[in-house]
Design an enzyme around this catalytic site. Structure first.
Site, short mmCIF file in Angstrom:
data_model
loop_
_atom_site.label_atom_id
_atom_site.label_comp_id
_atom_site.label_asym_id
_atom_site.label_seq_id
_atom_site.Cartn_x
_atom_site.Cartn_y
_atom_site.Cartn_z
N GLU A 149 0.81 -1.29 -0.10
CA GLU A 149 0.07 0.01 0.00
C GLU A 149 0.75 1.31 0.02
O GLU A 149 0.43 2.29 -0.37
CB GLU A 149 -0.77 0.00 1.17
CG GLU A 149 -2.01 -0.96 1.27
CD GLU A 149 -3.28 -0.39 0.46
OE1 GLU A 149 -3.25 0.44 -0.07
OE2 GLU A 149 -4.22 -1.32 0.61
N SER A 152 -26.42 -28.83 51.57
CA SER A 152 -25.17 -28.92 52.54
C SER A 152 -24.05 -28.32 52.38
O SER A 152 -22.99 -28.60 53.09
CB SER A 152 -24.86 -30.25 52.84
OG SER A 152 -26.26 -31.12 53.31
#
Ligand SMILES: [Zn+2]
Length: 781
Positions: free
Chosen positions: A64, A325
């Site tokens: 680019e 429990s």
């Protein structure tokens, strides 16, 4: 004029270029992607990452913007080249845009490519170069460039197309991603594959020409295929992802170990498939590292079905559920810490009734009395309720809050004694966290020179990096080291489940302290286990709360717990005994208490230091017998030389009945010889008031129709045939025989209950009627 232009130029760039929302994503401790959740605008846009991988950078700049490091946002040479090319071609084939200009275009979201727009891009680009470094500009580009479909940014693209993090991209992969944003709509690995391949290969050759890659690398890269179609983002811990999203931890590098997570996902699924045969559809598992509290694996639920009709999206690690429990060890540890019991001192196990509350053991039986550690290992409910009564229900409630439970929205009275039996709710997150905290505190005890850091109690952590906690050192922890150690010892004594996936022979024999829980109505099955290194919590049930027979902790949750421990490294040894917090004392083998002068046998046992405060054996008594040893006598009715003084193990009357059944060697107290009855000083121990407890405040329950309920008072006598006479505030209220139970409706206020037997033996108890409350259903199991 020029100043105005300068000002215009200076302020031309918005202070924030990008306002786009990011995905929530979580990574494992090594940066592996665990999962990503699409951003609000439907885009997979990952939060910007700190660095741009070299390969991608080279590929991108070669493709680019070769002059990136030399221009000021606009590359005049490139623009000139572009104009020339476009004129030659008669159409636009090159934009001559720099990366900087592309960042501006991405930020402006303008699709037209007019001359005017281009000019603005150029002006903004030069301005951007003033504000940001080249590196930052590259980062902006990498995180906002489009990669086709709803994939935005390098990182999302890297995962989406190659299922790999950006820094592990190959040259061919990096080159593919470098060319994609150029025309994301046209070229997409799913379509137009050929054009993409040509573009990629052209870039690879340019990289070779520029001597960025060598010949061999080029050849290998050219041979690589381009991806077929995008792969879905990984979803290894979807519920943890949702949690991160809720906590706004958008870019979370978690402490999770991806391999462990995947293994546990797999075995959890196997277990859930088995459970689903019994219409149990949800399962959760949490693995914590003890030292840091960090989450190593987080299975909030399992997506077993496509249709999602079974609540699999609900995070059952965070859900508040009835605790069954699973809190009992906290009570045992609390009482040990304060010297209220010793590890093996006897606790009551006979029927209890408090208004509507009348707990039952799982097997519906009674032992009379039972050693506290056995009661914990057998998870007996009645002893737990008696223990909570002795410890103080309100005190325990505040203790639970202190150690990290945030799921107790109601005041302590609301829960009553059912607090210890599943009458409250807790989350797997917090409960596993508390077990990890206890283990941490015990591990640190000697390290901190026999001190405690209260900040050792903290919730689990999901992030890899966590802020350093300040130490809060005290000589007393929430639980003493010896109490935690003794609790974990008692939790070793549970019988392990046989229905794990692993063959029992293959299973590790590593000692694991563990506890299960089952809620009322078989709605929740819990199992939590802890070693010096890890705490593991498992929950099984239905998210919608449907109960199933067989949905009990040991059957539905514990097998997965042990399979998970099999995946974890074993600790070198079990917790080391905190001897600095323990004492070697003589205890009574029958009662577990410190011996009194009347205990016939003694055994040396380590007890928590605070245990010195506990009472000496209350059960061995000195009694006087005649020579036949069948009758009790005294000096007024028998010659001193014919009296034998012996120690006798005497349980309270209500306990004796049940204890005798299972202990044939238990000998009840011999009766008084007929001629000694008058002269023997009465022992009020023969009468036992079971309810009310000393100084209790009683709330009278109003029935649903508004009628005031009655209170059931209860007593026991050692002699079964004895009649009892009941008085409230010295007013006679009734007589009982056999079962000594009487229903009364005293006025509000303080009262004195007096019970007398036929021999005139008297027992008194104060209580208070505090008011009335509406009847409510009490859940317990
Ligand atoms: Zn004793």
């Amino acid at each position: 004029m020029s100043i105005l232009a300068l000002l215009l130029y200076a302020f031309t760039l918005p202070s924030r270029l990008f306002e786009d929302p990011f995905c929530t994503l979580i990574k494992d401790k090594n940066g592996e992607l665990l999962g990503a959740h699409v951003a609000e605008d439907g885009q997979y846009r990952f939060p910007p990452s700190e660095h741009i991988p070299e390969k991608f950078k080279h590929a991108l700049l070669t493709f680019e913007d070769k002059g990136f490091y030399f221009h000021w946002g606009v590359d005049i040479a490139a623009v000139a080249r572009a104009v020339k090319q476009n004129l030659q071609a008669g159409k636009i084939v090159s934009g001559g845009s720099t990366i900087t200009m592309q960042v501006i275009r991405l930020a402006r979201k303008k699709t037209n490519r007019s001359f005017w727009e281009k000019c603005i891009e150029m002006i903004w680009a030069t301005r951007l170069e003033f504000r940001y470094s080249k590196k930052s500009i590259l980062k902006l580009y990498a995180s906002h460039a489009p990669f086709g479909g709803n994939v935005v940014g390098l990182e999302a693209a890297s995962w989406r197309y190659f299922d790999t993090p950006p820094d592990k991209l190959s040259w061919a992969q990096a080159a593919t991603l470098a060319v994609l944003p150029n025309s994301p709509a046209l070229i997409h690995p799913g379509r137009n594959r050929k054009a993409l391949l040509v573009k990629r290969n052209r870039l690879l050759k340019r990289l070779w020409k520029r001597k960025i890659i060598d010949q061999e690398t080029l050849q290998l890269a050219l041979d690589e295929e381009i991806p077929d179609s995008p792969v879905p983002f990984p979803q290894h811990a979807p519920h943890l992802l949702m949690l991160a999203k809720k906590q706004n931890k958008n870019l979370a590098q978690t402490s999770v170990d991806i391999q462990l997570q995947q293994q546990i996902n797999k075995i959890s699924e196997k277990h859930l498939r088995k459970l689903s045969g019994n219409h149990i559809h949800n399962l959760a598992a949490l693995v914590l590292e003890v030292e840091t509290g960090k989450v190593l694996a987080y299975v909030g639920n399992l997506p077993l079905y496509e249709n999602k009709q079974t609540g699999n999206d609900v995070d059952m690690i965070q859900a508040a559920r009835s605790t069954g429990s699973i809190l009992k060890p906290f009570l045992y540890a609390s009482m040990l810490s304060e010297g209220m019991i010793l590890p093996q001192s006897l606790v009551f196990d006979f029927p209890m009734r408090m208004g509507n509350f009348s707990p039952k053991n799982y097997d519906r039986g009674y032992s009379g009395v039972v050693p506290a550690d056995r009661a914990l290992a057998r998870s007996l409910n009645i002893p737990a309720a008696y223990m909570l009564r002795d410890y103080g229900q309100e005190k325990f409630y505040y203790k639970l809050k202190k150690i990290g439970m945030t799921t107790l929205p109601n005041p302590p009275e609301h829960y009553g004694l059912s607090l210890i039996l599943g009458g409250c709710e807790g989350s797997l997150w917090e409960i596993t966290g508390i077990y990890a905290s206890m283990a941490r505190s015990l591990n640190h005890f000697s390290l901190y020179k026999n001190m405690y850091d209260l900040n050792d109690y903290h919730p689990p952590e999901i992030l890899k990096e966590t802020p350093q906690r300040k130490k809060d050192e005290t000589p007393y922890g929430y639980f003493s080291a010896a109490a935690i150690y003794s609790t974990f010892q008692a939790m070793l004594k549970l019988e392990r489940p046989s229905n794990t996936l692993n063959d029992n022979i293959l299973q590790s024999s590593e000692p694991i302290a563990w506890k299960t829980g089952t809620s009322f109505g078989f709605r929740d099955a819990w199992a939590v286990g802890v070693t010096p290194l890890y705490a593991v919590g498992v929950w099984a049930g239905n998210a919608d709360g449907e109960g199933r027979p067989g949905l009990v902790g040991v059957k539905a949750a514990a097998p997965l717990l042990f399979d998970i421990f099999d995946l974890l490294p074993d600790a070198e040894q079990f917790f080391s005994k905190p001897t600095a917090d323990m004492l070697l004392v003589e205890t009574c083998p029958n009662s577990g208490h410190i011996t009194s002068e009347f205990c016939p046998e003694k055994q040396k046992r380590y007890i928590p230091k605070n245990g010195l405060r506990s009472k000496v054996c209350p059960y061995h008594k000195r009694i006087h017998l005649d020579l036949s040893e069948k009758f009790r006598v005294n000096a007024d009715c028998e010659d001193l030389s014919r009296i034998k003084n012996v120690s006798w193990f005497v349980l309270p009357p209500a306990a004796e009945i049940f204890y005798q059944k299972n202990n044939s060697n238990y000998k009840p107290l011999p009766p008084l010889r007929e001629d000694c009855k008058k002269s023997t000083p009465v022992s009020s121990n023969d009468i036992q008031i079971l309810y009310p407890f000393e100084n209790t405040k009683i709330m009278i329950t109003k029935d649903l129709d508004g009628k005031k309920g009655r209170v059931v008072f209860e007593a026991a006598h050692r002699k079964k045939t004895m009649q009892l006479f009941w008085y409230v505030d010295e007013n006679f209220v009734g007589t009982t025989s056999g079962k000594h139970r009487i229903e009364l409706m005293p006025e509000r206020g303080k009262h004195l209950l007096t019970i007398m037997d036929e021999n005139g033996l008297v027992r008194k108890r104060s209580f208070e009627i505090a008011g009335t409350k509406k009847k409510k259903k009490v859940d317990f199991h």
